[in-house]
Write a protein that holds these residues in place. Structure first.
Motif, PDB file in Angstrom:
ATOM      1  N   TYR A  72       0.820  -1.209   0.000  1.00 22.72           N
ATOM      2  CA  TYR A  72       0.000   0.000   0.000  1.00 22.72           C
ATOM      3  C   TYR A  72       0.858   1.266   0.000  1.00 22.72           C
ATOM      4  O   TYR A  72       0.542   2.244  -0.690  1.00 22.72           O
ATOM      5  CB  TYR A  72      -0.915   0.013   1.225  1.00 22.72           C
ATOM      6  CG  TYR A  72      -2.135  -0.864   1.083  1.00 22.72           C
ATOM      7  CD1 TYR A  72      -2.507  -1.394  -0.147  1.00 22.72           C
ATOM      8  CD2 TYR A  72      -2.932  -1.162   2.189  1.00 22.72           C
ATOM      9  CE1 TYR A  72      -3.625  -2.205  -0.267  1.00 22.72           C
ATOM     10  CE2 TYR A  72      -4.058  -1.966   2.075  1.00 22.72           C
ATOM     11  CZ  TYR A  72      -4.399  -2.479   0.845  1.00 22.72           C
ATOM     12  OH  TYR A  72      -5.512  -3.268   0.717  1.00 22.72           O
ATOM     13  N   TYR A  75       2.320   1.583  -3.565  1.00 21.65           N
ATOM     14  CA  TYR A  75       1.313   1.834  -4.606  1.00 21.65           C
ATOM     15  C   TYR A  75       0.577   3.161  -4.394  1.00 21.65           C
ATOM     16  O   TYR A  75       0.400   3.938  -5.336  1.00 21.65           O
ATOM     17  CB  TYR A  75       0.310   0.692  -4.640  1.00 21.65           C
ATOM     18  CG  TYR A  75      -0.717   0.820  -5.736  1.00 21.65           C
ATOM     19  CD1 TYR A  75      -0.341   0.808  -7.076  1.00 21.65           C
ATOM     20  CD2 TYR A  75      -2.070   0.955  -5.441  1.00 21.65           C
ATOM     21  CE1 TYR A  75      -1.282   0.921  -8.092  1.00 21.65           C
ATOM     22  CE2 TYR A  75      -3.021   1.068  -6.446  1.00 21.65           C
ATOM     23  CZ  TYR A  75      -2.618   1.051  -7.769  1.00 21.65           C
ATOM     24  OH  TYR A  75      -3.551   1.174  -8.765  1.00 21.65           O
ATOM     25  N   TYR A  76       0.161   3.407  -3.151  1.00 20.28           N
ATOM     26  CA  TYR A  76      -0.600   4.627  -2.874  1.00 20.28           C
ATOM     27  C   TYR A  76       0.268   5.776  -2.365  1.00 20.28           C
ATOM     28  O   TYR A  76      -0.071   6.947  -2.575  1.00 20.28           O
ATOM     29  CB  TYR A  76      -1.689   4.336  -1.826  1.00 20.28           C
ATOM     30  CG  TYR A  76      -2.739   3.370  -2.293  1.00 20.28           C
ATOM     31  CD1 TYR A  76      -3.656   3.716  -3.274  1.00 20.28           C
ATOM     32  CD2 TYR A  76      -2.820   2.085  -1.741  1.00 20.28           C
ATOM     33  CE1 TYR A  76      -4.632   2.823  -3.700  1.00 20.28           C
ATOM     34  CE2 TYR A  76      -3.799   1.187  -2.159  1.00 20.28           C
ATOM     35  CZ  TYR A  76      -4.693   1.561  -3.139  1.00 20.28           C
ATOM     36  OH  TYR A  76      -5.656   0.671  -3.557  1.00 20.28           O
ATOM     37  N   ARG A  94       3.607   4.086 -11.375  1.00 20.47           N
ATOM     38  CA  ARG A  94       2.162   4.303 -11.383  1.00 20.47           C
ATOM     39  C   ARG A  94       1.401   3.043 -11.787  1.00 20.47           C
ATOM     40  O   ARG A  94       0.168   3.019 -11.731  1.00 20.47           O
ATOM     41  CB  ARG A  94       1.809   5.444 -12.339  1.00 20.47           C
ATOM     42  CG  ARG A  94       1.986   5.123 -13.806  1.00 20.47           C
ATOM     43  CD  ARG A  94       1.690   6.331 -14.666  1.00 20.47           C
ATOM     44  NE  ARG A  94       1.882   6.040 -16.092  1.00 20.47           N
ATOM     45  CZ  ARG A  94       1.779   6.953 -17.057  1.00 20.47           C
ATOM     46  NH1 ARG A  94       1.483   8.205 -16.739  1.00 20.47           N
ATOM     47  NH2 ARG A  94       1.968   6.610 -18.308  1.00 20.47           N
ATOM     48  N   ALA A  96       0.267  -0.804 -11.200  1.00 18.52           N
ATOM     49  CA  ALA A  96       0.095  -1.729 -10.084  1.00 18.52           C
ATOM     50  C   ALA A  96       1.042  -2.923 -10.182  1.00 18.52           C
ATOM     51  O   ALA A  96       1.545  -3.417  -9.166  1.00 18.52           O
ATOM     52  CB  ALA A  96      -1.356  -2.214 -10.034  1.00 18.52           C
ATOM     53  N   CYS A  99       4.534  -1.928  -8.967  1.00 20.90           N
ATOM     54  CA  CYS A  99       4.498  -1.631  -7.531  1.00 20.90           C
ATOM     55  C   CYS A  99       4.437  -2.923  -6.721  1.00 20.90           C
ATOM     56  O   CYS A  99       5.124  -3.069  -5.705  1.00 20.90           O
ATOM     57  CB  CYS A  99       3.302  -0.745  -7.206  1.00 20.90           C
ATOM     58  SG  CYS A  99       3.467   0.964  -7.779  1.00 20.90           S
ATOM     59  N   ALA A 100       3.607  -3.871  -7.171  1.00 23.96           N
ATOM     60  CA  ALA A 100       3.521  -5.154  -6.477  1.00 23.96           C
ATOM     61  C   ALA A 100       4.844  -5.904  -6.554  1.00 23.96           C
ATOM     62  O   ALA A 100       5.313  -6.463  -5.556  1.00 23.96           O
ATOM     63  CB  ALA A 100       2.392  -5.993  -7.076  1.00 23.96           C
ATOM     64  N   ILE A 175      -4.449  -4.518  -5.041  1.00 25.59           N
ATOM     65  CA  ILE A 175      -4.206  -3.313  -5.843  1.00 25.59           C
ATOM     66  C   ILE A 175      -4.559  -3.587  -7.305  1.00 25.59           C
ATOM     67  O   ILE A 175      -3.858  -3.173  -8.221  1.00 25.59           O
ATOM     68  CB  ILE A 175      -2.757  -2.799  -5.697  1.00 25.59           C
ATOM     69  CG1 ILE A 175      -1.736  -3.886  -6.034  1.00 25.59           C
ATOM     70  CG2 ILE A 175      -2.518  -2.264  -4.297  1.00 25.59           C
ATOM     71  CD1 ILE A 175      -0.295  -3.370  -6.061  1.00 25.59           C
TER      72      ILE A 175
END
Length: 235
Positions: A72, A75-76, A94, A96, A99-100, A175
């Motif tokens: 989180y 990603y956020y 940007r 997902a 980011c994961a 996400i």
């Protein structure tokens, strides 16, 4: 209520579409995390406090906080920094998927670093001294003596880490990624039949991890000839 076999079959086939993404996340994160883990492990055993301290802090943070929180934050949270939104990294950060993968890699690096460090420290000092007495040093000593002996100690623990990473990819569904668990959540929202769908998802994860466990069992067999039977050694 008895399971609906046609529905189970249909759900199982639908969940199979998530396997490629699950495996991609696992393989990429393990490779990236493994490279980082070696660096952290060598920093930990360097005997230089200015290398050891940052590695200790990194491992403490990523082992001490939940992986979901890390996903989180990446990603956020990273989008809150204008310097990142205006950098060349933003097209990746940007997404997902990246980011994961990044969160999984950072997380497994912390655990793998301690596994690697333990393996390196398990190498008997007498073996290293004997190799040096024979003229080995530097990379040759590491490649022919240290790493083979350390690898035997690392494999059992590292196999558990890989299995945990396969299961951890399920958190990528939070996400929006449609890996196995993401597809399962989508099917449940459409059918309201969580038991059958999660049974199918669990069976797929079980099959993947069974293959991973067998692969590492074979690797342990290959690198540990002293554990084989006499007739197997001759073969």
């Amino acid at each position: 209520m008895p399971f609906d076999l046609p529905f189970l079959t249909e759900s199982f086939v639908a969940l199979l579409r998530g396997i490629p993404l699950t495996l991609q996340l696992t393989v990429l994160s393990v490779l990236a995390g493994g490279i980082l883990a070696f660096g952290l492990a060598f920093m930990r055993i360097s005997r230089r406090w200015w290398l050891d301290a940052p590695a200790r802090f990194y491992i403490l943070v990523f082992r001490g906080t939940p992986l979901l929180v890390q996903i989180y934050i990446i990603y956020y949270g990273l989008s809150q920094f204008p310097v990142l939104r205006n950098s060349v990294l933003w097209p990746f950060l940007r997404e997902a998927y990246w980011c994961a993968m990044l969160a999984l890699a950072f997380n497994t690096a912390a655990y793998s670093a301690e596994i690697i460090r333990g393996g390196l420290l398990s190498v008997p000092a007498g073996h290293v001294e004997a190799a040096r007495a024979c003229g080995m040093s530097g990379f040759l000593l590491f490649r022919r003596i240290v790493m083979p002996l350390a690898l035997r100690q690392m494999l059992p623990g590292y196999s558990n880490e890989i299995i945990l990473m396969v299961k951890s990819t399920a958190l990528a569904s939070t996400i929006t990624l449609l890996e196995i668990t993401g597809i399962a959540a989508k099917l449940i929202s459409e059918s309201y039949r969580p038991v059958e769908i999660f049974v199918c998802a669990g069976a797929i994860y079980l099959a993947i991890n069974f293959l991973v466990a067998r692969l590492f069992a074979w690797l342990e067999y290959v690198v540990s000839p002293e554990t084989r039977k006499p007739e197997e050694r001759r073969a």
